[in-house]
Design a protein around this motif. Structure first.
Motif, PDB file in Angstrom:
ATOM      1  N   ARG A 104      69.483  37.277  34.731  1.00 12.07           N
ATOM      2  CA  ARG A 104      69.805  36.112  33.910  1.00 12.07           C
ATOM      3  C   ARG A 104      68.653  35.755  32.989  1.00 12.07           C
ATOM      4  O   ARG A 104      67.498  36.104  33.243  1.00 12.07           O
ATOM      5  N   VAL A 105      68.976  35.060  31.906  1.00  7.99           N
ATOM      6  CA  VAL A 105      67.941  34.484  31.063  1.00  7.99           C
ATOM      7  C   VAL A 105      67.358  33.289  31.807  1.00  7.99           C
ATOM      8  O   VAL A 105      68.084  32.355  32.158  1.00  7.99           O
ATOM      9  N   ILE A 350      73.607  40.241  26.135  1.00  5.39           N
ATOM     10  CA  ILE A 350      73.450  38.949  26.798  1.00  5.39           C
ATOM     11  C   ILE A 350      74.762  38.192  26.695  1.00  5.39           C
ATOM     12  O   ILE A 350      75.176  37.774  25.610  1.00  5.39           O
ATOM     13  N   HIS A 351      75.438  38.056  27.829  1.00  2.00           N
ATOM     14  CA  HIS A 351      76.744  37.399  27.879  1.00  2.00           C
ATOM     15  C   HIS A 351      76.573  35.911  28.156  1.00  2.00           C
ATOM     16  O   HIS A 351      75.697  35.514  28.933  1.00  2.00           O
ATOM     17  N   PRO A 352      77.410  35.057  27.564  1.00  2.00           N
ATOM     18  CA  PRO A 352      77.376  33.638  27.915  1.00  2.00           C
ATOM     19  C   PRO A 352      77.594  33.442  29.406  1.00  2.00           C
ATOM     20  O   PRO A 352      78.397  34.154  30.034  1.00  2.00           O
ATOM     21  N   VAL A 431      72.663  39.084  31.759  1.00  2.00           N
ATOM     22  CA  VAL A 431      72.183  40.270  31.053  1.00  2.00           C
ATOM     23  C   VAL A 431      72.833  41.521  31.629  1.00  2.00           C
ATOM     24  O   VAL A 431      72.799  41.763  32.831  1.00  2.00           O
ATOM     25  N   GLU A 432      73.446  42.303  30.746  1.00  2.00           N
ATOM     26  CA  GLU A 432      74.045  43.580  31.130  1.00  2.00           C
ATOM     27  C   GLU A 432      73.264  44.716  30.473  1.00  2.00           C
ATOM     28  O   GLU A 432      72.990  44.674  29.275  1.00  2.00           O
ATOM     29  N   VAL A 433      72.900  45.722  31.263  1.00  2.00           N
ATOM     30  CA  VAL A 433      72.206  46.885  30.714  1.00  2.00           C
ATOM     31  C   VAL A 433      73.250  47.870  30.216  1.00  2.00           C
ATOM     32  O   VAL A 433      74.054  48.396  30.996  1.00  2.00           O
TER      33      VAL A 433
END
Length: 442
Positions: A104-105, A350-352, A431-433
């Motif tokens: 996560r951010v 970066i997804h909401p 966060v998705e790689v």
């Protein structure tokens, strides 16, 4: 490269010459002997140089050749209490991809004026040139137009720019700039988004110089916006000149695009930035910071000759308390479970946080273009403005250099990034790689 000569062949050549010269008169023999000796020494030197060039050169990669370290073994290594010896755990290649858990951010940091204090935000707009208002302004020498940073003037980190957004203002709000109490410099405010009428009256400087290499344009900020009738009538440049003790200007980025330098992985990179050192975004992880703290603490407590670091204050750093703000990242992640996992990410999205499904929006896709090689700036304490003699730079040199193929001698922390569009990023976003780099990373 093949070497046609050898020391043995030169010895044979010398012996045959000696046999022939014995038959000559003494004067001729002596002269020829001297000439041949000089020739022989020259050939021997040439042979030595060629033989050194012909040897295969060891390529520094920062990785032990042929050793692949799975993340679970790496985690076991990190639990090893042998602090300094374990500082070299990352001198091995990681097997990729690996499970990075729920990333996560965790923090967003904006630094409006280059090298001055930053602000922590819960959300921030971004464009391909970076987070909104990040490094939008800088301070330059009035005579040379050289951009000044805290590398040269460490007390810059004590200047505090504060963003005040106001939708009813013709300027969208203010940037309020304040100074330490003992500086005798008054607070001033400038427009966040100057009008075209304002900009028409602001001088523009075309050759603001960064690192003696890059030329960036900028407007000299010549107007303030303050509702207080008793506020100072001095310009921002005059107030800052008092603080620096010499003539300087506050400059806002001008309209000309400033190209980012290419990287080893992206030699054809076509991106632009504002007054950032190199690239629009700098990302890092809390796990990486914790590992730096652990190693700093290990070196501070280990008094063996192998752990000696010149100038380290052992009492000051025994707890390893390095703050993430020293590294001045924009987006900080948490949750990978592996320090320096971001080194291995080529592309992330970066997804909401509240999104029910993963999005394929390219405007939320960040590409990590290189590791960030570090200078002495992180040694500056963001609360006191003083520069430490050793931490973190000298400690990073012990275990974080030979990571960037373009600058092998420099230590690395964090990664430079670019993005595919505009949007908003918030603390808590997932966060998705999407794409992994090799085992030695980006």
């Amino acid at each position: 490269m093949a070497v046609p000569l050898s020391l043995e062949s030169l010895h044979g050549f010398w012996s045959s010459c000696c046999s022939s010269w014995h038959a000559l008169p003494d004067s001729s023999s002596a002269s020829l002997t001297w000439t041949a000796s000089v020739l022989l020494l020259s050939l021997a030197g040439l042979l030595w140089g060629l033989s050194r060039k012909s040897r295969p050169q060891r390529k520094l990669t920062g990785v032990r050749s042929g050793v692949v370290c799975p993340p679970e073994q790496l985690k076991d290594d990190l639990q090893n209490p042998k602090g300094v010896a374990n500082a070299y755990a990352f001198e091995r290649e990681l097997a990729v991809p690996f499970d990075v858990r729920d990333v996560r951010v965790s923090k967003l940091l904006v630094h409006p004026i280059k090298s001055c204090r930053g602000s922590s935000l819960q959300e921030a707009r971004y464009t391909p040139e970076g987070l909104e208002n990040d490094r939008k302004w800088c301070i330059i020498e009035a005579d040379t137009h050289t951009i000044i940073t805290a590398r040269e003037v460490s007390k810059m980190v004590l200047i505090t720019p504060r963003i005040e957004v106001d939708a009813t203002s013709p300027y969208g709000g203010r940037l309020v700039v304040s100074f330490p109490d003992d500086s005798d410099c008054e607070t001033f405010a400038i427009p966040l988004w100057p009008t075209q009428e304002m900009l028409a009256d602001w001088p523009i400087i075309e050759d603001c110089t960064m690192f003696r290499t890059y030329l960036v344009d900028g407007y000299v900020v010549s107007s303030t916006v303050d509702d207080d009738p008793d506020s100072s009538s001095r310009t921002p440049s005059e107030i800052l000149s008092d603080y620096f003790g010499r003539a300087v200007h506050l400059v806002m980025k001008g309209p000309r695009a400033r190209e980012c330098p290419p990287t080893h992985a992206f030699p054809d990179l076509k991106e632009t930035a504002k007054f950032q050192d190199g690239y629009p975004f700098l990302v890092a992880s809390e796990e990486s910071l914790e590992e730096v703290r652990r190693v700093v603490s290990a070196f501070a407590q280990d008094e063996s000759p192998e752990a000696r670091i010149g100038g380290i204050d052992r009492d000051r750093w025994k707890d390893g308390g390095v703050e993430i703000e020293r590294f001045r990242p924009n987006i900080v992640f948490k949750g990978s479970g592996v320090p320096f996992a971001e080194d291995m990410w080529r592309q992330i999205r970066i997804h909401p946080a509240d999104a029910r499904e993963a999005t394929s929006d390219v405007s939320r896709t960040f590409t990590l273009v290189s590791k960030c090689t570090r200078c002495l700036l992180p040694n500056v304490d963001t609360t006191s403005g003083t520069r430490d003699a050793a931490v973190p730079y000298k400690v990073l040199l012990k275990f974080r250099r030979n990571k960037d193929p373009a600058r092998m001698s420099k230590p690395c922390f964090g990664c430079n990034a670019v993005v595919g569009g505009e949007g908003i990023v918030r603390v808590g976003d997932r966060v998705e790689v999407l794409e992994w780099a090799t085992g030695i990373g980006v």
